[in-house]
Enzyme design. Sequence first.
Site, PDB file in Angstrom:
ATOM      1  N   ALA A  58       1.077  -1.224   0.064  1.00  0.00           N
ATOM      2  CA  ALA A  58       0.060   0.012  -0.027  1.00  0.00           C
ATOM      3  C   ALA A  58       0.848   1.111  -0.076  1.00  0.00           C
ATOM      4  CB  ALA A  58      -0.745  -0.047   1.184  1.00  0.00           C
ATOM      5  N   ASP A  59       0.278   2.437  -0.632  1.00  0.00           N
ATOM      6  CA  ASP A  59       0.885   3.756  -0.466  1.00  0.00           C
ATOM      7  C   ASP A  59       1.635   4.001   0.817  1.00  0.00           C
ATOM      8  OD1 ASP A  59       0.979   4.177  -3.136  1.00  0.00           O
ATOM      9  OD2 ASP A  59      -1.508   4.588  -2.870  1.00  0.00           O
ATOM     10  N   ASP A  76      11.465   6.625  21.374  1.00  0.00           N
ATOM     11  CA  ASP A  76      12.314   6.938  22.547  1.00  0.00           C
ATOM     12  C   ASP A  76      11.523   6.685  23.839  1.00  0.00           C
ATOM     13  OD1 ASP A  76      10.863  10.660  22.222  1.00  0.00           O
ATOM     14  OD2 ASP A  76      10.096   8.691  22.317  1.00  0.00           O
ATOM     15  N   GLY A  77      10.635   5.623  23.757  1.00  0.00           N
ATOM     16  CA  GLY A  77      10.066   5.136  25.009  1.00  0.00           C
ATOM     17  C   GLY A  77       8.798   5.979  25.157  1.00  0.00           C
ATOM     18  N   THR A  81       8.720  12.061  21.698  1.00  0.00           N
ATOM     19  CA  THR A  81       7.999  11.788  20.320  1.00  0.00           C
ATOM     20  C   THR A  81       7.078  10.822  20.557  1.00  0.00           C
ATOM     21  OG1 THR A  81      10.011  12.679  19.565  1.00  0.00           O
ATOM     22  CG2 THR A  81       8.727  11.363  18.126  1.00  0.00           C
ATOM     23  N   HIS A  84       5.821   9.565  13.813  1.00  0.00           N
ATOM     24  CA  HIS A  84       6.288  10.310  12.858  1.00  0.00           C
ATOM     25  C   HIS A  84       5.734   9.449  11.496  1.00  0.00           C
ATOM     26  CE1 HIS A  84       9.742   7.473  13.546  1.00  0.00           C
ATOM     27  NE2 HIS A  84       9.438   6.979  12.799  1.00  0.00           N
ATOM     28  N   GLY A  93       7.859   6.010   1.443  1.00  0.00           N
ATOM     29  CA  GLY A  93       6.913   7.372   1.423  1.00  0.00           C
ATOM     30  C   GLY A  93       5.807   7.154   1.896  1.00  0.00           C
ATOM     31  N   ASP A  95       4.880   6.091   5.036  1.00  0.00           N
ATOM     32  CA  ASP A  95       4.585   5.443   5.958  1.00  0.00           C
ATOM     33  C   ASP A  95       4.524   6.186   7.347  1.00  0.00           C
ATOM     34  OD1 ASP A  95       6.789   2.612   4.740  1.00  0.00           O
ATOM     35  OD2 ASP A  95       4.600   3.510   4.046  1.00  0.00           O
ATOM     36  N   HIS A 119      -2.728  14.244  12.613  1.00  0.00           N
ATOM     37  CA  HIS A 119      -1.455  14.982  12.230  1.00  0.00           C
ATOM     38  C   HIS A 119      -0.288  14.369  11.343  1.00  0.00           C
ATOM     39  CE1 HIS A 119       1.959  17.586  13.541  1.00  0.00           C
ATOM     40  NE2 HIS A 119       2.751  16.523  13.388  1.00  0.00           N
ATOM     41  N   GLU A 120      -0.218  12.992  11.562  1.00  0.00           N
ATOM     42  CA  GLU A 120       0.781  12.262  10.935  1.00  0.00           C
ATOM     43  C   GLU A 120       0.228  12.147   9.413  1.00  0.00           C
ATOM     44  OE1 GLU A 120       2.746  12.473  14.186  1.00  0.00           O
ATOM     45  OE2 GLU A 120       3.570  12.031  11.997  1.00  0.00           O
ATOM     46  N   HIS A 123       1.465  15.037   7.218  1.00  0.00           N
ATOM     47  CA  HIS A 123       2.722  14.852   6.697  1.00  0.00           C
ATOM     48  C   HIS A 123       2.662  13.664   5.418  1.00  0.00           C
ATOM     49  CE1 HIS A 123       4.600  17.140   9.856  1.00  0.00           C
ATOM     50  NE2 HIS A 123       4.530  16.053  11.093  1.00  0.00           N
ATOM     51  N   HIS A 129       5.238  21.123   9.169  1.00  0.00           N
ATOM     52  CA  HIS A 129       4.888  21.804  10.475  1.00  0.00           C
ATOM     53  C   HIS A 129       4.362  23.204  10.134  1.00  0.00           C
ATOM     54  CE1 HIS A 129       6.700  18.359  13.027  1.00  0.00           C
ATOM     55  NE2 HIS A 129       5.460  18.297  12.942  1.00  0.00           N
TER      56      HIS A 129
HETATM   57  C1  RRS Z   1       2.230  16.509  17.299  1.00  0.00           C
HETATM   58  C2  RRS Z   1       2.476  15.154  17.654  1.00  0.00           C
HETATM   59  C3  RRS Z   1       0.933  14.581  17.635  1.00  0.00           C
HETATM   60  C4  RRS Z   1       3.439  14.468  17.007  1.00  0.00           C
HETATM   61  C5  RRS Z   1       4.842  15.106  17.304  1.00  0.00           C
HETATM   62  C6  RRS Z   1       6.259  14.523  16.357  1.00  0.00           C
HETATM   63  C7  RRS Z   1       5.685  14.777  15.048  1.00  0.00           C
HETATM   64  O1  RRS Z   1       5.744  15.998  14.652  1.00  0.00           O
HETATM   65  N1  RRS Z   1       5.549  13.802  14.229  1.00  0.00           N
HETATM   66  O2  RRS Z   1       5.093  14.305  13.028  1.00  0.00           O
HETATM   67  C8  RRS Z   1       5.245  14.852  18.760  1.00  0.00           C
HETATM   68  O3  RRS Z   1       5.504  13.603  19.296  1.00  0.00           O
HETATM   69  N2  RRS Z   1       5.484  16.055  19.477  1.00  0.00           N
HETATM   70  C9  RRS Z   1       6.199  15.954  20.951  1.00  0.00           C
HETATM   71  C10 RRS Z   1       6.991  17.102  21.104  1.00  0.00           C
HETATM   72  C11 RRS Z   1       7.541  17.045  22.704  1.00  0.00           C
HETATM   73  C12 RRS Z   1       7.152  17.570  23.719  1.00  0.00           C
HETATM   74  N3  RRS Z   1       7.881  17.476  24.617  1.00  0.00           N
HETATM   75  C13 RRS Z   1       8.693  16.764  24.259  1.00  0.00           C
HETATM   76  C14 RRS Z   1       9.904  16.347  25.148  1.00  0.00           C
HETATM   77  C15 RRS Z   1      11.020  15.447  24.325  1.00  0.00           C
HETATM   78  C16 RRS Z   1      10.728  15.149  23.079  1.00  0.00           C
HETATM   79  C17 RRS Z   1       9.715  15.646  22.318  1.00  0.00           C
HETATM   80  C18 RRS Z   1       8.645  16.325  22.901  1.00  0.00           C
HETATM   81  C19 RRS Z   1       7.437  18.077  26.005  1.00  0.00           C
HETATM   82  C20 RRS Z   1       6.700  16.802  26.805  1.00  0.00           C
HETATM   83  C21 RRS Z   1       5.652  16.412  26.263  1.00  0.00           C
HETATM   84  C22 RRS Z   1       5.737  14.960  25.541  1.00  0.00           C
HETATM   85  C23 RRS Z   1       4.407  14.277  25.158  1.00  0.00           C
HETATM   86  C24 RRS Z   1       3.997  14.994  23.880  1.00  0.00           C
HETATM   87  N4  RRS Z   1       4.931  15.052  22.899  1.00  0.00           N
HETATM   88  C25 RRS Z   1       5.039  16.233  21.857  1.00  0.00           C
HETATM   89  O4  RRS Z   1       4.075  16.913  21.715  1.00  0.00           O
HETATM   90 CA    CA Z   2       7.737   8.374  22.812  1.00  0.00          CA
HETATM   91 ZN    ZN Z   3       9.591   5.022  11.898  1.00  0.00          ZN
HETATM   92 ZN    ZN Z   4       4.631  16.269  12.815  1.00  0.00          ZN
END
Ligand code: RRS
Ligand code: CA
Ligand code: ZN
Ligand code: ZN
Length: 168
Positions: A58-59, A76-77, A81, A84, A93, A95, A119-120, A123, A129
Amino acid sequence: EYSHIQGTRWNKNVITYSIGRYTRDLPRSTVDSLVESAFSVWARASSLTFVRSHTRNADIMVEFVTYEHGDLYPFDGPGGTLAHAFGPGLGAGGDTHFDDDEHWTAGETGFNLFVVAAHEFGHALGLKHSRNPDSLMYPTYRSSRPANLLSREDVANINALYSPARGR
Ligand SMILES: CC(C)C[C@H](CC(=O)NO)C(=O)N[C@H]1Cc2cn(c3ccccc23)CCCCCCNC1=O
Ligand SMILES: [Ca+2]
Ligand SMILES: [Zn+2]
Ligand SMILES: [Zn+2]
């Protein structure tokens, strides 16, 4: 947020997606419907149609993964984040990967899968963004989003990318 090339887009109006590994936080049927709803947010604001496929070519491949998962962007656990997605293109592309170390929900607790997926998928369609906190494409998660998920800017941006004139 890896669509570094400005303005890459799909050169077709029917885009396929498939769901690979699921999260254990929600029933599969709930994940299916939240993903479908997140695609329909963009379908309603553009001329795009999204069709679910059950093959791996799939695309847009949608998966729940943790830490190192085969691309250059390990998760990162818990926290940090959340997810993505790659911009439009062949192979990886489009994914979309969700960090399965998060607690994914359909409601107000944890992280709302529908909001994050919308949101994803922005992208995955080629959007970058936004610096506007009202935009769905703002880089940080906001649980209490307005009913109409897309800001006027989001609608304008998706239409600039997929305007009928360009969809020729
Ligand atoms: C828009 C979202 C749906 C996707 C984005 C990533 C993204 O843009 N994907 O396309 C995302 O995960 N942003 C972080 C950004 C972020 C906020 N903090 C962080 C602490 C460490 C690393 C990243 C972050 C502060 C603590 C809060 C952590 C929990 C929430 N995390 C976020 O909001
Ligand atoms: Ca995480
Ligand atoms: Zn990935
Ligand atoms: Zn984003």
